[in-house]
Scaffold this active site. Sequence first.
Site, PDB file in Angstrom:
ATOM      1  N   ASP A  23       1.173  -1.311   0.042  1.00 27.01           N
ATOM      2  CA  ASP A  23       0.300  -0.248   0.118  1.00 27.01           C
ATOM      3  C   ASP A  23       1.011   1.653   0.107  1.00 27.01           C
ATOM      4  O   ASP A  23       1.209   0.939   0.476  1.00 27.01           O
ATOM      5  CB  ASP A  23      -0.987   0.324   0.908  1.00 27.01           C
ATOM      6  CG  ASP A  23      -1.863  -0.695   1.297  1.00 27.01           C
ATOM      7  OD1 ASP A  23      -2.281  -1.332   0.370  1.00 27.01           O
ATOM      8  OD2 ASP A  23      -2.020  -0.950   2.196  1.00 27.01           O
ATOM      9  N   ASP A  33      -6.629  -1.297  -4.935  1.00 30.07           N
ATOM     10  CA  ASP A  33      -8.071  -1.064  -3.695  1.00 30.07           C
ATOM     11  C   ASP A  33      -9.065  -0.008  -4.889  1.00 30.07           C
ATOM     12  O   ASP A  33     -10.439  -0.834  -3.761  1.00 30.07           O
ATOM     13  CB  ASP A  33      -7.431  -1.132  -2.240  1.00 30.07           C
ATOM     14  CG  ASP A  33      -6.902  -1.632  -1.925  1.00 30.07           C
ATOM     15  OD1 ASP A  33      -6.903  -2.843  -1.965  1.00 30.07           O
ATOM     16  OD2 ASP A  33      -5.694  -1.373  -1.053  1.00 30.07           O
TER      17      ASP A  33
END
Length: 198
Positions: free
Chosen positions: A129, A151
Site C-alpha cells: 500500500d 483497492d
Amino acid sequence: MTGRPPLRQAAAGIIIAVLAVLVLAADQFTKHLALDNLPYQEPVPVLGDFLILYLTKNPGAAFSLGVGVTWVFTIALAVVAGVIGWLAATRVRSRLWAVALGLLLGGVLGNLTDRLFREPGFAVGHVIDFINTPWMWFFPGMSPAIYNVADIFIVSMMIAVAILVLVGLHFDGSREARAKDEQSGAAASDSPQTTTED
C-alpha cells in the site's frame, strides 16, 4: 425499439479478461515504482495533506484488520476471482456488467498476486500500500486508510455492481422493468400467434 443486442459470450469474456489484465498490470507496476522509489513508512507529501505517498506492507485487510489470518484473505480473494471467472464464462452478456466485473477482477488479482508471491511467503504475503488521502476519512481515533491502485478498483467497482443491481440490470443485459413489461404485454394478448425473441 431496443438498444444494442447483448454481447456474445466470447466477447464478454474478452472484455473482462482484457480489463482485468490492464488493471493488474497497472497495480503491479505502481507497486514496483513505490517499492523502488519511496522510503518505507515515511510520508512523502505530493499535494499537501490532500495526497500523501506512504509506503507500507499490509498483512491484513482494510484498516489493518485480521493481521493474524492473512491466509483467510488469500482464500477470499481467490474465491472472488473464481466467481467472476465463472460468470464471465457462463452468464455475462451485458457490456456494463462486463466492464464492471473486468475492472473488479483486475483489482482482486492485483492484491491476490501480493498475497501469493510477496514476502513473507506463499499465500501469506503482505499487500503493498502506498496511497494516503487523510481527508477521505472521518472516523475519530482511527488512522486514515493507506491503499493501492487495486483497492481503488475494488471499492469503485463494488459500488458500480451495487448500482447495476439496484437499477435491475441482469447479467444478460435485460432489465427488470422491461421483463415486467413483456410479461404484462403477453398477458394482455390472448391471441395464439407465435412470437419471436430478440
